[in-house]
Motif scaffolding. Sequence first.
Motif, PDB file in Angstrom:
ATOM      1  N   SER A 210       0.845  -1.285   0.136  1.00 20.23           N
ATOM      2  CA  SER A 210       0.113   0.061  -0.109  1.00 20.23           C
ATOM      3  C   SER A 210       0.858   1.314  -0.011  1.00 20.23           C
ATOM      4  O   SER A 210       1.803   1.317   0.413  1.00 20.23           O
ATOM      5  CB  SER A 210      -1.025  -0.046   1.174  1.00 20.23           C
ATOM      6  OG  SER A 210      -1.862  -1.196   1.285  1.00 20.23           O
TER       7      SER A 210
ATOM      8  N   LEU B 262      -0.338   6.915   1.886  1.00 28.12           N
ATOM      9  CA  LEU B 262      -1.724   7.397   2.224  1.00 28.12           C
ATOM     10  C   LEU B 262      -2.776   6.277   2.695  1.00 28.12           C
ATOM     11  O   LEU B 262      -3.513   6.319   3.568  1.00 28.12           O
ATOM     12  CB  LEU B 262      -2.159   8.366   0.952  1.00 28.12           C
ATOM     13  CG  LEU B 262      -1.548   9.524   0.539  1.00 28.12           C
ATOM     14  CD1 LEU B 262      -2.152   9.895  -0.461  1.00 28.12           C
ATOM     15  CD2 LEU B 262      -1.619  10.383   1.646  1.00 28.12           C
ATOM     16  N   GLU B 263      -2.501   5.310   2.052  1.00 23.04           N
ATOM     17  CA  GLU B 263      -3.480   4.076   2.267  1.00 23.04           C
ATOM     18  C   GLU B 263      -3.181   3.453   3.432  1.00 23.04           C
ATOM     19  O   GLU B 263      -4.128   3.165   4.449  1.00 23.04           O
ATOM     20  CB  GLU B 263      -3.422   2.993   1.220  1.00 23.04           C
ATOM     21  CG  GLU B 263      -3.833   3.473  -0.212  1.00 23.04           C
ATOM     22  CD  GLU B 263      -3.379   2.365  -1.489  1.00 23.04           C
ATOM     23  OE1 GLU B 263      -4.081   2.568  -2.367  1.00 23.04           O
ATOM     24  OE2 GLU B 263      -2.534   1.682  -1.141  1.00 23.04           O
TER      25      GLU B 263
ATOM     26  N   SER C 166      -1.872   5.206   6.114  1.00 20.67           N
ATOM     27  CA  SER C 166      -2.061   6.436   7.215  1.00 20.67           C
ATOM     28  C   SER C 166      -3.732   5.952   7.252  1.00 20.67           C
ATOM     29  O   SER C 166      -4.219   6.131   8.524  1.00 20.67           O
ATOM     30  CB  SER C 166      -2.225   7.673   6.732  1.00 20.67           C
ATOM     31  OG  SER C 166      -0.446   7.728   6.575  1.00 20.67           O
ATOM     32  N   ALA C 167      -4.398   5.742   6.310  1.00 14.65           N
ATOM     33  CA  ALA C 167      -5.964   5.761   6.488  1.00 14.65           C
ATOM     34  C   ALA C 167      -6.372   4.338   7.115  1.00 14.65           C
ATOM     35  O   ALA C 167      -7.280   4.384   8.132  1.00 14.65           O
ATOM     36  CB  ALA C 167      -6.567   5.720   5.200  1.00 14.65           C
ATOM     37  N   TYR C 168      -5.525   3.350   6.874  1.00 24.12           N
ATOM     38  CA  TYR C 168      -5.620   2.093   7.627  1.00 24.12           C
ATOM     39  C   TYR C 168      -5.400   2.257   9.097  1.00 24.12           C
ATOM     40  O   TYR C 168      -6.198   1.792   9.781  1.00 24.12           O
ATOM     41  CB  TYR C 168      -4.969   0.994   7.022  1.00 24.12           C
ATOM     42  CG  TYR C 168      -5.036  -0.408   7.763  1.00 24.12           C
ATOM     43  CD1 TYR C 168      -6.141  -1.255   7.344  1.00 24.12           C
ATOM     44  CD2 TYR C 168      -4.202  -0.894   8.279  1.00 24.12           C
ATOM     45  CE1 TYR C 168      -6.342  -2.344   7.851  1.00 24.12           C
ATOM     46  CE2 TYR C 168      -4.414  -2.071   9.133  1.00 24.12           C
ATOM     47  CZ  TYR C 168      -5.670  -2.961   8.796  1.00 24.12           C
ATOM     48  OH  TYR C 168      -5.566  -4.010   9.413  1.00 24.12           O
TER      49      TYR C 168
ATOM     50  N   GLU D 110      -5.505   4.911  10.884  1.00 22.13           N
ATOM     51  CA  GLU D 110      -6.625   5.769  11.439  1.00 22.13           C
ATOM     52  C   GLU D 110      -7.733   4.813  12.030  1.00 22.13           C
ATOM     53  O   GLU D 110      -8.182   4.952  12.894  1.00 22.13           O
ATOM     54  CB  GLU D 110      -7.033   6.851  10.517  1.00 22.13           C
ATOM     55  CG  GLU D 110      -6.062   7.845  10.359  1.00 22.13           C
ATOM     56  CD  GLU D 110      -5.791   8.347  11.825  1.00 22.13           C
ATOM     57  OE1 GLU D 110      -6.506   8.811  12.715  1.00 22.13           O
ATOM     58  OE2 GLU D 110      -4.509   8.888  12.074  1.00 22.13           O
ATOM     59  N   GLU D 111      -8.235   3.995  10.990  1.00 21.70           N
ATOM     60  CA  GLU D 111      -9.328   3.018  11.208  1.00 21.70           C
ATOM     61  C   GLU D 111      -9.253   2.000  12.467  1.00 21.70           C
ATOM     62  O   GLU D 111      -9.774   1.890  13.283  1.00 21.70           O
ATOM     63  CB  GLU D 111      -9.700   2.016   9.642  1.00 21.70           C
ATOM     64  CG  GLU D 111     -10.199   2.963   8.717  1.00 21.70           C
ATOM     65  CD  GLU D 111     -10.328   2.180   7.661  1.00 21.70           C
ATOM     66  OE1 GLU D 111      -9.924   1.011   7.637  1.00 21.70           O
ATOM     67  OE2 GLU D 111     -10.752   2.623   6.483  1.00 21.70           O
TER      68      GLU D 111
ATOM     69  N   ARG E 282      -9.343  -1.212  -5.478  1.00 20.73           N
ATOM     70  CA  ARG E 282     -10.077  -0.273  -5.687  1.00 20.73           C
ATOM     71  C   ARG E 282      -9.760   0.735  -7.072  1.00 20.73           C
ATOM     72  O   ARG E 282      -9.006   0.255  -7.643  1.00 20.73           O
ATOM     73  CB  ARG E 282      -9.216   0.980  -4.438  1.00 20.73           C
ATOM     74  CG  ARG E 282      -7.806   0.801  -4.794  1.00 20.73           C
ATOM     75  CD  ARG E 282      -7.070   1.756  -3.873  1.00 20.73           C
ATOM     76  NE  ARG E 282      -5.700   1.950  -3.982  1.00 20.73           N
ATOM     77  CZ  ARG E 282      -4.810   2.507  -4.967  1.00 20.73           C
ATOM     78  NH1 ARG E 282      -5.792   2.978  -6.025  1.00 20.73           N
ATOM     79  NH2 ARG E 282      -3.605   2.300  -5.154  1.00 20.73           N
TER      80      ARG E 282
END
Length: 490
Positions: free
Chosen positions: A31, A34-35, A37-39, A41-42, A128
């Motif tokens: 990944s 950015l991906e 970081s998003a993961y 955060e989840e 995606r």
Amino acid sequence: MVGLGPRLEFRQSQQLVMTPQLRQAIKLLQSSNLEVSAYVEEELERNPLLDREETTTVAAAPEPAARDCHEGVTSPTIAADPPIEADWSATYETGSLDGRGDGGAGGGTRSDPWDSEGRSLEEVAGARAPTLRETLADQARLAFDDPRDLIIAAQMIASLDAAGRLAADTATIAAALGAPEGQVAAVRARMQRFEPVGLFCRDLRECLAVQLAEKNRLDPAMQAMLDNLDMLARRDVMGLMRVCGVDAEDLSQMVAEIRRLDPKPGAGFDDDPAPAIIPDVLMRRGPGGTWLLELNPETLPRVLVNRGFHAVAQAGARSKEEKAFIAEKLQSANWLVRSLEQRANTILRVAAEIVRRQDGFFRHGVSHLRPLILRDVADELGMHESTVSRVTANKYVATPRGTLELKYFFTTAIAGTRGGDSFSAEAIRHRIRDMVDAEPPEDILSDDAIVERLRAEGVDIARRTVAKYREALRIPSSVQRKREKAMAVL
């Protein structure tokens, strides 16, 4: 004689099954920042045992740094953990082949690259829609065979703004990459015809001109209108009719055609504007001509396991369900922390090896790219090729020559005839171009003659390869060149 009848028989066998943790590690490795970081955060929202670590200091590991410095690269690492694929024994679950203890005749151990639903690793990692830059990178790899062209294309893709504009002029890009201006201009012109058409232009006028040229509608009248867009904005009808040399009806049709074009082709491609590329690795010059590499703190998610909260929660758990929930969250938190550390360590090790091998490019420009394949880096670092492939995808390094994706540093190698060093395919293409440019009109080189000359120079190359490289360089055949040069003499 064997009697027939029912009997009870036990068989034991083993298989390797991908656990959710392994799928998570594979997903994180391939990944983008950015991906990831998003993961993270989840996971911070989902797992109460995870906390964000505010400090992002990168600590140097003395032994790897000393080793790389000897090779001309100094690369600090962030953890002493082994590479991400070093030991997966704890991530697999042992079970029978059919889940009932009956493995069938033969039994044994095997590795299954699909999960229980038959999905491949890539599907498990999550599908995606590709971003604008990913789509352009795919088009570039199909459009250009020359590694130098690919490096130039990568730099242009990285510099694209949200509207699809590339404000930097040809001279600036050429100076940054150490490439000829003519080559940069040719790459840019070709990429302006990528889908969506009109990207990589300096301003609105050039963007509209490229789209009209693609439709074969860029006639002198339309060019005159593009040269006077300020008059169009002021709705100066009489002035436009005069400069374009058309009547009112023709002008109306021209304006309608202009309105059907896309003034911001980059913004219309994605639902969201293309995000700016944030490099995963930062590169700078060090003392003694070395290169210093470090992970970009901005792209390095740091999380910690909250041991204090875990102790309190565990002490307060009453039911088996509560204890199982806490244990599962602790295991998930520990695995995420370790996976992030191993991912960062692997990225840095691979980037350091690429920089070491492509030192000539960083010092002298695209003409000094060396042949490099995934296996070279994998063997040197003790990794699998698939790991190197995942690491170099969607990972960027900020260099003195611009921000580039790691995968663009891999170039094809051509073997030598005398068992010596191999040759970069780009160097061979450059040599073919020099031969053709230097040939006199009375002695045009055929593909066979080029092969003979290259082999005399120690390059083991086939005629079909020479023909392919010649066509990629847009060099006509020997027959056509002989005709053209004969006409030029006349």
